[in-house]
Design an enzyme around this catalytic site. Structure first.
Site, PDB file in Angstrom:
ATOM      1  N   LYS A   1       0.851  -1.185   0.000  1.00 46.13           N
ATOM      2  CA  LYS A   1       0.000   0.000   0.000  1.00 46.13           C
ATOM      3  C   LYS A   1       0.884   1.231   0.000  1.00 46.13           C
ATOM      4  O   LYS A   1       1.829   1.315   0.776  1.00 46.13           O
ATOM      5  CB  LYS A   1      -0.902   0.022   1.235  1.00 46.13           C
TER       6      LYS A   1
ATOM      7  N   CYS B   1      -0.125  15.217  -5.934  1.00 46.56           N
ATOM      8  CA  CYS B   1      -0.677  14.526  -7.100  1.00 46.56           C
ATOM      9  C   CYS B   1      -1.853  13.636  -6.692  1.00 46.56           C
ATOM     10  O   CYS B   1      -1.807  12.961  -5.665  1.00 46.56           O
ATOM     11  CB  CYS B   1       0.421  13.672  -7.732  1.00 46.56           C
TER      12      CYS B   1
ATOM     13  N   CYS C   1      -3.481  12.008  -9.611  1.00 49.35           N
ATOM     14  CA  CYS C   1      -3.682  11.201 -10.824  1.00 49.35           C
ATOM     15  C   CYS C   1      -2.699  10.034 -10.919  1.00 49.35           C
ATOM     16  O   CYS C   1      -2.843   9.178 -11.784  1.00 49.35           O
ATOM     17  CB  CYS C   1      -3.572  12.069 -12.077  1.00 49.35           C
TER      18      CYS C   1
ATOM     19  N   CYS D   1       2.714  17.052  -7.147  1.00 52.44           N
ATOM     20  CA  CYS D   1       2.157  17.251  -8.486  1.00 52.44           C
ATOM     21  C   CYS D   1       3.187  17.917  -9.396  1.00 52.44           C
ATOM     22  O   CYS D   1       3.861  18.857  -8.982  1.00 52.44           O
ATOM     23  CB  CYS D   1       0.906  18.130  -8.400  1.00 52.44           C
TER      24      CYS D   1
ATOM     25  N   HIS E   1      -1.364  15.588 -14.688  1.00 51.04           N
ATOM     26  CA  HIS E   1      -2.810  15.373 -14.811  1.00 51.04           C
ATOM     27  C   HIS E   1      -3.382  16.062 -16.059  1.00 51.04           C
ATOM     28  O   HIS E   1      -4.381  15.611 -16.604  1.00 51.04           O
ATOM     29  CB  HIS E   1      -3.552  15.851 -13.560  1.00 51.04           C
TER      30      HIS E   1
END
Length: 110
Positions: free
Chosen positions: A57, A74, A76, A85, A89
């Site tokens: 995980k 992030c 995406c 990020c 995306h």
């Protein structure tokens, strides 16, 4: 009893008794086949394709004091700087029609 005289074709009650169940069965069969093919062709894909794949995980934890005034994360899973990020995306959204964007955390203005 209905008759169409120009073509010589006669529609009787018996024709409807046979035609209606056949049409219902054909429609139900077509629907079931389309559902089967849709599920078969459109397999659900993984969101995370490359980040920490050896881990069961992926979890990241940050202390608020260490963030500073603003942090952009992030959502995406396409960022090369994950968990931060990098704007990946935008390309993802153009290719897939999705609308995902980053998670922005900032200190509240006093």
């Amino acid at each position: 009893m209905a008759t169409i005289s120009s073509s010589g074709f006669r529609l009787t009650k018996e024709h409807f008794v046979v035609a209606v169940p056949v049409a219902v069965i054909a429609a139900a069969g077509g629907y079931l086949v389309s559902q089967y093919l849709t599920r078969r062709c459109c397999k659900k894909s993984q969101v995370n394709v490359c980040v920490c794949k050896d881990s069961p995980k992926v979890v990241h934890s940050f202390d608020m004091e260490d963030i500073g005034t603003k942090a952009v994360y992030c959502r995406c899973w396409k960022s090369k700087k994950f968990p931060y990020c990098d704007g990946a995306h935008t390309k993802h959204n153009e290719e897939t029609g999705d609308n995902v964007g980053p998670l922005i955390i900032k200190k509240k203005d006093a």
